[in-house]
Design a protein around this motif. Structure first.
Motif, PDB file in Angstrom:
ATOM      1  N   GLU A  70     -13.867 -13.409 -13.268  1.00 18.82           N
ATOM      2  CA  GLU A  70     -14.587 -14.319 -13.711  1.00 18.82           C
ATOM      3  C   GLU A  70     -16.052 -14.171 -13.842  1.00 18.82           C
ATOM      4  N   LEU A  71     -16.625 -14.412 -14.887  1.00 20.75           N
ATOM      5  CA  LEU A  71     -18.112 -14.354 -15.455  1.00 20.75           C
ATOM      6  C   LEU A  71     -18.435 -15.765 -14.860  1.00 20.75           C
ATOM      7  N   SER A  72     -19.775 -15.726 -13.949  1.00 17.37           N
ATOM      8  CA  SER A  72     -19.878 -17.155 -13.418  1.00 17.37           C
ATOM      9  C   SER A  72     -21.213 -17.511 -13.888  1.00 17.37           C
ATOM     10  N   ASP A  73     -21.511 -18.813 -13.571  1.00 12.93           N
ATOM     11  CA  ASP A  73     -22.701 -19.385 -13.936  1.00 12.93           C
ATOM     12  C   ASP A  73     -22.965 -20.424 -12.854  1.00 12.93           C
ATOM     13  N   PHE A  74     -24.191 -20.845 -12.586  1.00 11.83           N
ATOM     14  CA  PHE A  74     -24.391 -22.064 -11.562  1.00 11.83           C
ATOM     15  C   PHE A  74     -25.161 -23.058 -12.182  1.00 11.83           C
ATOM     16  N   ALA A  75     -24.787 -24.185 -11.801  1.00 11.59           N
ATOM     17  CA  ALA A  75     -25.497 -25.557 -12.339  1.00 11.59           C
ATOM     18  C   ALA A  75     -25.909 -26.273 -10.988  1.00 11.59           C
ATOM     19  N   CYS A  76     -27.003 -26.722 -11.332  1.00  8.90           N
ATOM     20  CA  CYS A  76     -27.542 -27.810 -10.491  1.00  8.90           C
ATOM     21  C   CYS A  76     -26.983 -29.508 -11.188  1.00  8.90           C
ATOM     22  N   THR A  77     -26.491 -30.022 -10.434  1.00  9.74           N
ATOM     23  CA  THR A  77     -25.790 -31.200 -10.644  1.00  9.74           C
ATOM     24  C   THR A  77     -26.302 -32.436  -9.865  1.00  9.74           C
ATOM     25  N   VAL A  78     -26.471 -33.711 -10.387  1.00  8.78           N
ATOM     26  CA  VAL A  78     -26.874 -34.713  -9.665  1.00  8.78           C
ATOM     27  C   VAL A  78     -25.968 -35.913  -9.958  1.00  8.78           C
ATOM     28  N   THR A  79     -25.982 -36.973  -8.889  1.00  3.82           N
ATOM     29  CA  THR A  79     -24.971 -38.121  -9.264  1.00  3.82           C
ATOM     30  C   THR A  79     -25.933 -39.319 -10.124  1.00  3.82           C
ATOM     31  N   ALA A  80     -25.006 -39.965 -10.698  1.00  2.00           N
ATOM     32  CA  ALA A  80     -25.715 -41.026 -11.414  1.00  2.00           C
ATOM     33  C   ALA A  80     -26.553 -42.031 -10.359  1.00  2.00           C
ATOM     34  N   ALA A  81     -25.858 -41.945  -9.310  1.00  2.00           N
ATOM     35  CA  ALA A  81     -26.305 -42.803  -8.283  1.00  2.00           C
ATOM     36  C   ALA A  81     -27.977 -42.402  -7.758  1.00  2.00           C
ATOM     37  N   SER A  82     -28.140 -41.270  -7.953  1.00  2.00           N
ATOM     38  CA  SER A  82     -29.498 -40.629  -7.525  1.00  2.00           C
ATOM     39  C   SER A  82     -30.459 -41.093  -8.206  1.00  2.00           C
ATOM     40  N   ILE A 124     -29.683 -30.226   2.374  1.00  2.00           N
ATOM     41  CA  ILE A 124     -29.266 -30.754   3.643  1.00  2.00           C
ATOM     42  C   ILE A 124     -27.915 -29.767   4.134  1.00  2.00           C
ATOM     43  N   GLU A 125     -28.155 -29.287   5.019  1.00  3.08           N
ATOM     44  CA  GLU A 125     -26.956 -28.286   5.655  1.00  3.08           C
ATOM     45  C   GLU A 125     -25.908 -28.869   6.247  1.00  3.08           C
ATOM     46  N   GLY A 126     -24.874 -27.958   6.642  1.00  6.91           N
ATOM     47  CA  GLY A 126     -23.768 -28.592   7.293  1.00  6.91           C
ATOM     48  C   GLY A 126     -22.346 -28.699   6.710  1.00  6.91           C
ATOM     49  N   TYR A 127     -22.523 -28.399   5.127  1.00 13.05           N
ATOM     50  CA  TYR A 127     -21.196 -28.511   4.315  1.00 13.05           C
ATOM     51  C   TYR A 127     -20.527 -27.269   4.656  1.00 13.05           C
ATOM     52  N   GLN A 128     -19.205 -27.319   4.649  1.00 12.57           N
ATOM     53  CA  GLN A 128     -18.399 -26.125   4.653  1.00 12.57           C
ATOM     54  C   GLN A 128     -17.870 -25.409   3.392  1.00 12.57           C
ATOM     55  N   SER A 129     -17.662 -26.333   2.380  1.00 14.44           N
ATOM     56  CA  SER A 129     -17.643 -25.921   0.866  1.00 14.44           C
ATOM     57  C   SER A 129     -18.005 -26.595  -0.163  1.00 14.44           C
ATOM     58  N   SER A 130     -17.929 -26.164  -1.279  1.00 15.37           N
ATOM     59  CA  SER A 130     -18.337 -27.044  -2.495  1.00 15.37           C
ATOM     60  C   SER A 130     -17.746 -28.394  -2.344  1.00 15.37           C
ATOM     61  N   GLY A 131     -16.347 -28.339  -2.170  1.00 15.40           N
ATOM     62  CA  GLY A 131     -15.485 -29.455  -2.102  1.00 15.40           C
ATOM     63  C   GLY A 131     -15.995 -30.537  -1.342  1.00 15.40           C
ATOM     64  N   GLU A 132     -16.593 -30.224   0.119  1.00 16.70           N
ATOM     65  CA  GLU A 132     -16.961 -31.052   1.049  1.00 16.70           C
ATOM     66  C   GLU A 132     -18.426 -31.507   0.609  1.00 16.70           C
ATOM     67  N   THR A 133     -19.135 -30.814  -0.354  1.00 16.90           N
ATOM     68  CA  THR A 133     -20.630 -31.123  -1.016  1.00 16.90           C
ATOM     69  C   THR A 133     -20.175 -32.336  -1.787  1.00 16.90           C
ATOM     70  N   LEU A 135     -17.752 -34.252  -2.325  1.00 19.59           N
ATOM     71  CA  LEU A 135     -17.121 -35.595  -1.590  1.00 19.59           C
ATOM     72  C   LEU A 135     -18.547 -36.228  -0.768  1.00 19.59           C
ATOM     73  N   ALA A 136     -19.412 -35.394  -0.182  1.00 21.62           N
ATOM     74  CA  ALA A 136     -20.526 -36.016   0.095  1.00 21.62           C
ATOM     75  C   ALA A 136     -21.402 -36.747  -0.914  1.00 21.62           C
ATOM     76  N   MET A 137     -21.412 -36.172  -2.279  1.00 26.28           N
ATOM     77  CA  MET A 137     -22.259 -36.802  -3.322  1.00 26.28           C
ATOM     78  C   MET A 137     -21.593 -38.089  -3.615  1.00 26.28           C
ATOM     79  N   ASP A 138     -20.086 -38.218  -3.561  1.00 25.47           N
ATOM     80  CA  ASP A 138     -19.529 -39.349  -3.865  1.00 25.47           C
ATOM     81  C   ASP A 138     -19.590 -40.248  -2.831  1.00 25.47           C
ATOM     82  N   ARG A 139     -20.101 -39.937  -1.623  1.00 23.86           N
ATOM     83  CA  ARG A 139     -19.902 -40.923  -0.723  1.00 23.86           C
ATOM     84  C   ARG A 139     -21.676 -41.338  -0.595  1.00 23.86           C
ATOM     85  N   ASN A 140     -22.595 -40.788  -1.518  1.00 22.00           N
ATOM     86  CA  ASN A 140     -23.953 -40.886  -1.574  1.00 22.00           C
ATOM     87  C   ASN A 140     -24.823 -40.530  -0.093  1.00 22.00           C
ATOM     88  N   GLU A 141     -24.115 -39.553   0.370  1.00 20.79           N
ATOM     89  CA  GLU A 141     -24.840 -38.758   1.486  1.00 20.79           C
ATOM     90  C   GLU A 141     -25.880 -37.964   0.880  1.00 20.79           C
TER      91      GLU A 141
END
Length: 282
Positions: A70-82, A124-133, A135-141
Motif C-alpha cells: 500500500e502507498l499511504s496517505d494521511f488525512a486530518c478528519t473532523v466531525t460535523a458536530a465539531s 487526547i491520548e489513551g486510544y489503542q487504535s484508529s477504530g477506537e479513535t 468510535l470516540a469521534m462518534d461519541r463526541n469525546e
C-alpha cells in the motif's frame, strides 16, 4: 505462502508495543536470519531513528525490505458536530483529536501542523487504535483524528458521503484521488520551501506505506525469493479479489524501491533533520 519456495506454513505473531518499536528491535537483534521471519515495520521508524530515537536498537538501512502492499496517505478528519469546516476554522478554535501513542502519527503530527500552519489541534491520548479513535469521534469525546486516509476511505465512506466526517487536508504532494481529488494537501498551506522540505522528510512515514522487511544479514538469494513471492502475491487473482471484497486498494511498492527510499532518507540535509528532531518524538 504458495509463492514462497517449498510452500511453507505461515504463522502470524502479534508483537505490539511502542508503535512497532518492540517488534523492530526483535527483528533486528533476535529473529532468525535465514529468511524464515519477516516483520511489518512501522513506517515512521526510519525517520525517527535519524532524528535520534534512542530506544531503537537497529539501523533501518540494514533491514532487507521485502515490499509494501500500500502507498499511504494521511488525512486530518473532523466531525460535523465539531463545527469545524475549514483549516481556517481549525486555526481559530481548539480541536481535540485522538492520540494512539507518543511515536504514532495520530499523536505527534497534530502538534507539527500547529507549528507549521497554525492550527490548534489538541491531542487526547489513551486510544489503542484508529477504530477506537473513530468510535470516540462518534461519541463526541473528541472532534477528529489525523490518521491513515486509506482506513477512512475503506471503513467510513458512508460517514464521508453523509457529511458526518469532513477531511480538512491530507499529507500527500498531490490531492488524494480516493477522496475525489477535492481535498487540499498540507503543502497548499505551507508558505516557504524549507517548510515544504521539512514536511517531505516528516511525511516519509506515509511514503513507505506498510513495509515488510527481513532481519539484517539475510542471504541475498533468500531475500530475493521473499521479494519475488511478495510481488507475485500482490498480483495473485485470489489475493486481489480478497482485497477488493474488503475495499482495500493494492498499491504495491517493490522491496528494492523501499530499500532505496530508506537510503535516500539518510541523505537528508542535517539542517532539516535537526529541525525535524525538534518536532518529532524520540
Amino acid at each position: 505462502k504458495k509463492h514462497i519456495p517449498s510452500n511453507p506454513n505461515v504463522t502470524v505473531r502479534e508483537m505490539p508495543g511502542a508503535g512497532g518499536l518492540i517488534m523492530a528491535n526483535y527483528l533486528a537483534n533476535q529473529a532468525p536470519r535465514d529468511g524464515s521471519v519477516i516483520g511489518n515495520i512501522s513506517p515512521g521508524l526510519p525517520t525517527q531513528v535519524l532524528i535520534g530515537l534512542d530506544t531503537a536498537q537497529f539501523d533501518p538501512q540494514k533491514f532487507g525490505y521485502v515490499g509494501s502492499p500500500e502507498l499511504s496517505d494521511f488525512a486530518c478528519t473532523v466531525t460535523a458536530a465539531s463545527g469545524i469546516k475549514t483549516v481556517d476554522d481549525a486555526k481559530a478554535r481548539e480541536v481535540p483529536v485522538g492520540g494512539t501513542g507518543q511515536i504514532t502519527t495520530p499523536s505527534y503530527m497534530p502538534p507539527i501542523f500547529n507549528k507549521l500552519i497554525n492550527t490548534r489541534f489538541k491531542v487526547i491520548e489513551g486510544y489503542q487504535s484508529s477504530g477506537e479513535t473513530y468510535l470516540a469521534m462518534d461519541r463526541n469525546e473528541i472532534f477528529g483524528t489525523c490518521s491513515r486516509a486509506e482506513t477512512l476511505v475503506r471503513s467510513y465512506q458512508e460517514k464521508l458521503k453523509s457529511g458526518a466526517y469532513m477531511v480538512l487536508f491530507t499529507l500527500g504532494r498531490s490531492r488524494f484521488e480516493p477522496l475525489g481529488g477535492k481535498v487540499p494537501t498540507i503543502y497548499e498551506f505551507l508558505s516557504n520551501q524549507e517548510d515544504r522540505q521539512l514536511m517531505s522528510f516528516i511525511r516519509a512515514t506515509a511514503a513507505l506505506g506498510r513495509p515488510y522487511a527481513a532481519p539484517p544479514g539475510v542471504a541475498e538469494d533468500r531475500l530475493e525469493a521473499l521479494r519475488k513471492a511478495f510481488a507475485d502475491t500482490m498480483k495473485d487473482p485470489e489475493f486481489v479479489a480478497d482485497a477488493k471484497q474488503q475495499k482495500i486498494e493494492v498499491t504495491y511498492t517493490a522491496g528494492a524501491d523501499l530499500q532505496s527510499m530508506v537510503a535516500d532518507l539518510s541523505k537528508t540535509p542535517k539542517s532539516i533533520i535537526d529541525k525535524a528532531s525538534q518536532l518529532m518524538p524520540k
